[in-house]
Design a protein around this motif. Structure first.
Motif, PDB file in Angstrom:
ATOM      1  N   UNK A 119       0.857  -1.188   0.000  1.00  0.00           N
ATOM      2  CA  UNK A 119       0.000   0.000   0.000  1.00  0.00           C
ATOM      3  C   UNK A 119       0.894   1.239   0.000  1.00  0.00           C
ATOM      4  N   UNK A 120       1.402   1.599  -1.173  1.00  0.00           N
ATOM      5  CA  UNK A 120       2.378   2.686  -1.270  1.00  0.00           C
ATOM      6  C   UNK A 120       1.777   4.033  -0.879  1.00  0.00           C
ATOM      7  N   UNK A 121       0.533   4.276  -1.277  1.00  0.00           N
ATOM      8  CA  UNK A 121      -0.092   5.558  -0.945  1.00  0.00           C
ATOM      9  C   UNK A 121      -0.293   5.695   0.563  1.00  0.00           C
ATOM     10  N   UNK A 122      -0.761   4.615   1.194  1.00  0.00           N
ATOM     11  CA  UNK A 122      -0.923   4.649   2.641  1.00  0.00           C
ATOM     12  C   UNK A 122       0.398   4.862   3.350  1.00  0.00           C
ATOM     13  N   UNK A 123       1.463   4.228   2.832  1.00  0.00           N
ATOM     14  CA  UNK A 123       2.795   4.391   3.420  1.00  0.00           C
ATOM     15  C   UNK A 123       3.254   5.835   3.301  1.00  0.00           C
ATOM     16  N   UNK A 146      12.107   8.546   8.257  1.00  0.00           N
ATOM     17  CA  UNK A 146      10.852   8.770   7.532  1.00  0.00           C
ATOM     18  C   UNK A 146      11.115   9.356   6.153  1.00  0.00           C
ATOM     19  N   UNK A 147      12.056  10.305   6.060  1.00  0.00           N
ATOM     20  CA  UNK A 147      12.431  10.825   4.738  1.00  0.00           C
ATOM     21  C   UNK A 147      13.004   9.713   3.868  1.00  0.00           C
ATOM     22  N   UNK A 148      13.906   8.928   4.446  1.00  0.00           N
ATOM     23  CA  UNK A 148      14.550   7.866   3.670  1.00  0.00           C
ATOM     24  C   UNK A 148      13.529   6.855   3.164  1.00  0.00           C
ATOM     25  N   UNK A 149      12.635   6.387   4.069  1.00  0.00           N
ATOM     26  CA  UNK A 149      11.677   5.364   3.657  1.00  0.00           C
ATOM     27  C   UNK A 149      10.624   5.917   2.715  1.00  0.00           C
ATOM     28  N   UNK A 150      10.239   7.190   2.912  1.00  0.00           N
ATOM     29  CA  UNK A 150       9.306   7.774   1.944  1.00  0.00           C
ATOM     30  C   UNK A 150       9.972   7.882   0.579  1.00  0.00           C
ATOM     31  N   UNK A 151      11.265   8.221   0.587  1.00  0.00           N
ATOM     32  CA  UNK A 151      11.999   8.264  -0.673  1.00  0.00           C
ATOM     33  C   UNK A 151      12.019   6.915  -1.367  1.00  0.00           C
ATOM     34  N   UNK A 152      12.249   5.868  -0.603  1.00  0.00           N
ATOM     35  CA  UNK A 152      12.258   4.524  -1.194  1.00  0.00           C
ATOM     36  C   UNK A 152      10.888   4.160  -1.765  1.00  0.00           C
ATOM     37  N   UNK A 153       9.831   4.556  -1.053  1.00  0.00           N
ATOM     38  CA  UNK A 153       8.480   4.258  -1.529  1.00  0.00           C
ATOM     39  C   UNK A 153       8.177   5.053  -2.797  1.00  0.00           C
ATOM     40  N   UNK A 154       8.559   6.322  -2.817  1.00  0.00           N
ATOM     41  CA  UNK A 154       8.393   7.109  -4.033  1.00  0.00           C
ATOM     42  C   UNK A 154       9.140   6.456  -5.202  1.00  0.00           C
ATOM     43  N   UNK A 155      10.362   6.007  -4.942  1.00  0.00           N
ATOM     44  CA  UNK A 155      11.161   5.399  -6.017  1.00  0.00           C
ATOM     45  C   UNK A 155      10.478   4.141  -6.543  1.00  0.00           C
ATOM     46  N   UNK A 156       9.957   3.314  -5.647  1.00  0.00           N
ATOM     47  CA  UNK A 156       9.283   2.085  -6.093  1.00  0.00           C
ATOM     48  C   UNK A 156       8.017   2.393  -6.878  1.00  0.00           C
ATOM     49  N   UNK A 157       7.385   3.528  -6.564  1.00  0.00           N
ATOM     50  CA  UNK A 157       6.150   3.886  -7.269  1.00  0.00           C
ATOM     51  C   UNK A 157       6.436   4.646  -8.567  1.00  0.00           C
TER      52      UNK A 157
END
Length: 297
Positions: free
Chosen positions: A192-196, A213-224
């Motif tokens: 659930x990338x949007x929820x993350x 939080x910045x790092x993991x949001x960055x990773x989620x953005x990259x995967x999306x």
């Protein structure tokens, strides 16, 4: 009788010094009490608490043990000795003390919480969940217990159960940034990338220097597929923690996806140097392969 009164008066002076925050003075007075009356159980407990405040966990353990030897039913001595043992990394000893306290006082929520933490440190996640559950039953308003139980559930692969616990934590404590961050991780692991992203964003709003939080949001953005937003987050994470090689590496990957070869090379070079300095040779070799691939393209 006169000496007994003097000892009791000294003890009260020691307690007053402890309460006022003068822990060195409190330790001195309570030691004097015990020199006059080595059987004064409350003075052992009091000095143990004072030594805990002075970061003398071994001394505190010795005092709590002396109190227990003289009165095996003194519950608080087990409780505080458990914390001192945990502070020294003796989680098994801490568990034994918390268990003994629970036998004497079974309705104190924080002891179940403390034992759950110790069980978690030893890898007993299921035992930790059981203790957090008992702590929650005794104190349903404990947001920390929900967060920690959620983390234990996540460790056992129960991401949905973890999300439910984190949701309850933020309901009880709406400014609990760690609960949003942890829930973001569980959403991400469930795809659930949007929820993350929403949860990481909320965590950052509450704690503007939340590197993870910045790092993991960055990773989620990259995967999306949103490499530009990923780069922005990795850049902020690097600003906050410039020694983190993996963030340079991940920003390099994002630059590479955007065909920005020069910036990708620069990030890989920094990551390479940090990996080498830290002795992380597998990561070092990985980034060397990336550099070779990029330079030959």
């Amino acid at each position: 009788m006169e000496q007994s009164q003097t000892v009791e008066q000294l003890f009260e002076q020691g307690r007053a010094a402890h309460t006022s925050g003068d822990f060195s003075k409190a330790e001195q007075i309570l030691s004097e009490v015990l020199s006059l009356d080595p059987s004064f159980v409350r003075a052992y407990v009091g000095r143990g608490l004072t030594r805990t405040q002075l970061s003398d966990s071994p001394g505190a353990i010795e005092d709590f043990t002396q109190a227990i030897q003289r009165n095996p039913d003194i519950a608080n001595a087990y409780y505080h000795r458990g914390f001192a043992r945990a502070d020294l990394g003796d989680n098994q000893g801490a568990i034994e003390d918390y268990t003994q306290f629970i036998k004497l006082k079974p309705d104190f929520a924080r002891t179940y919480f403390a034992r759950a933490c110790a069980r978690g440190e030893l890898g007993d996640k299921q035992g930790a969940i059981e203790d957090y559950t008992q702590a929650i039953q005794l104190n349903p308003e404990d947001a920390d217990a929900y967060v920690n139980r959620g983390a234990s559930r996540a460790d056992l692969g129960d991401r949905q159960g973890a999300i439910e616990d984190y949701a309850q934590a933020v309901y009880l404590k709406p400014d609990f940034e760690v609960a949003y961050y942890n829930r973001g991780n569980s959403h991400d692991e469930l795809g659930n990338e949007q929820g993350a992203i929403e949860d990481y964003t909320q965590a950052i709003k509450l704690k503007s220097d939340f590197v993870e939080a910045y790092r993991n949001r960055g990773l989620t953005y990259a995967r999306s597929g949103n490499e530009q937003r990923a780069i922005e987050d990795f850049t902020q994470a690097i600003y906050l923690k410039p020694e983190d090689a993996s963030t340079y590496y991940n920003r390099g990957l994002a630059h590479s996806e955007l065909d920005d070869k020069q910036r990708a090379l620069e990030d890989y070079q920094v990551a390479k140097e940090i990996y080498l300095s830290e002795g992380r040779m597998a990561d070092y070799q990985d980034v060397l392969d990336r550099l070779e691939e990029l330079e030959s393209s």
